[in-house]
Design a protein around this motif. Sequence first.
Motif, PDB file in Angstrom:
ATOM      1  N   LEU A   1       0.824  -1.214   0.000  1.00  0.00           N
ATOM      2  CA  LEU A   1       0.000   0.000   0.000  1.00  0.00           C
ATOM      3  C   LEU A   1       0.855   1.261   0.000  1.00  0.00           C
ATOM      4  CD1 LEU A   1      -2.980  -0.941   2.344  1.00  0.00           C
ATOM      5  CD2 LEU A   1      -3.111  -0.317  -0.087  1.00  0.00           C
ATOM      6  N   ALA A   2       1.982   1.245   0.695  1.00  0.00           N
ATOM      7  CA  ALA A   2       2.879   2.409   0.683  1.00  0.00           C
ATOM      8  C   ALA A   2       3.425   2.648  -0.731  1.00  0.00           C
ATOM      9  CB  ALA A   2       4.011   2.208   1.678  1.00  0.00           C
TER      10      ALA A   2
ATOM     11  N   VAL B   1      -9.927   1.874  -3.234  1.00  0.00           N
ATOM     12  CA  VAL B   1      -9.459   1.282  -4.493  1.00  0.00           C
ATOM     13  C   VAL B   1      -8.167   0.502  -4.249  1.00  0.00           C
ATOM     14  CG1 VAL B   1      -8.603   1.764  -6.819  1.00  0.00           C
ATOM     15  CG2 VAL B   1     -10.599   2.990  -5.943  1.00  0.00           C
ATOM     16  N   GLY B   2      -7.244   1.084  -3.517  1.00  0.00           N
ATOM     17  CA  GLY B   2      -6.007   0.369  -3.195  1.00  0.00           C
ATOM     18  C   GLY B   2      -6.272  -0.879  -2.384  1.00  0.00           C
TER      19      GLY B   2
ATOM     20  N   GLN C   1      -9.067  -2.639  -2.301  1.00  0.00           N
ATOM     21  CA  GLN C   1      -9.727  -3.627  -3.161  1.00  0.00           C
ATOM     22  C   GLN C   1      -8.736  -4.261  -4.143  1.00  0.00           C
ATOM     23  OE1 GLN C   1     -12.818  -1.265  -4.917  1.00  0.00           O
ATOM     24  NE2 GLN C   1     -14.201  -1.521  -3.177  1.00  0.00           N
ATOM     25  N   THR C   2      -7.834  -3.448  -4.680  1.00  0.00           N
ATOM     26  CA  THR C   2      -6.820  -3.976  -5.591  1.00  0.00           C
ATOM     27  C   THR C   2      -5.964  -5.008  -4.878  1.00  0.00           C
ATOM     28  OG1 THR C   2      -6.786  -1.947  -6.891  1.00  0.00           O
ATOM     29  CG2 THR C   2      -4.852  -3.374  -7.060  1.00  0.00           C
ATOM     30  N   TRP C   3      -5.561  -4.686  -3.648  1.00  0.00           N
ATOM     31  CA  TRP C   3      -4.755  -5.628  -2.865  1.00  0.00           C
ATOM     32  C   TRP C   3      -5.499  -6.944  -2.669  1.00  0.00           C
ATOM     33  CZ3 TRP C   3      -0.187  -7.021  -1.389  1.00  0.00           C
ATOM     34  CH2 TRP C   3      -0.061  -7.949  -0.355  1.00  0.00           C
ATOM     35  N   GLU C   4      -6.760  -6.858  -2.253  1.00  0.00           N
ATOM     36  CA  GLU C   4      -7.550  -8.075  -2.005  1.00  0.00           C
ATOM     37  C   GLU C   4      -7.693  -8.903  -3.271  1.00  0.00           C
ATOM     38  OE1 GLU C   4      -8.415  -9.272   0.918  1.00  0.00           O
ATOM     39  OE2 GLU C   4      -7.509  -7.514   1.868  1.00  0.00           O
ATOM     40  N   ARG C   5      -7.906  -8.248  -4.405  1.00  0.00           N
ATOM     41  CA  ARG C   5      -8.041  -8.972  -5.669  1.00  0.00           C
ATOM     42  C   ARG C   5      -6.721  -9.603  -6.084  1.00  0.00           C
ATOM     43  NH1 ARG C   5     -10.038  -4.252  -9.103  1.00  0.00           N
ATOM     44  NH2 ARG C   5      -9.927  -5.693 -10.847  1.00  0.00           N
ATOM     45  N   MET C   6      -5.606  -8.944  -5.759  1.00  0.00           N
ATOM     46  CA  MET C   6      -4.305  -9.449  -6.155  1.00  0.00           C
ATOM     47  C   MET C   6      -3.872 -10.661  -5.330  1.00  0.00           C
ATOM     48  SD  MET C   6      -0.763  -7.360  -6.680  1.00  0.00           S
ATOM     49  CE  MET C   6      -0.778  -6.745  -5.016  1.00  0.00           C
TER      50      MET C   6
END
Length: 148
Positions: free
Chosen positions: A17-18, A35-36, A38-43
């Motif tokens: 995230l950083a 958004v960040g 959610q992107t992390w969770e999807r990744m």
Amino acid sequence: MTITITTFTAKDRDDWLALWEAYLVFYKATLPPNVGHQTWERMIDPEGEIQGFKAVDANGVMVGMVTYLYHGTTWGPHPRCYLHDLYTLAETRGQGVGRALIEAVYEAAAADGSDQVYWLTQEFNYAGRMLYDKVAERTPFIKYAHKV
């Protein structure tokens, strides 16, 4: 610089995230914080469509990240790989981190049956473009977008 390229694990969330937030600043982009997340969770979801790698230096510090995804194309039978986000810490640029991350995507794409890896960058990203000119072929395409 000695770096190791690996996939992300759940414990990498804060470091990723950083880097994500620094990436947004670099591109002068403003997105809602979710958004960040959610992107992390999807990744990190093994069934998710977004994949990624991290670059870690000899001290265990995450110094770069890349995300990518696959999609079908009408121009051939094999999926294409879109390298979506690539970011390295400013102090590590020019030391092979970006190249190593791109090459990791190339290897993953080949192993997954993709016939091409491609990406976009902004005109002002001169340092990135210097690397990209060495590791890929610049195409004449121009991007158009319409929000729906």
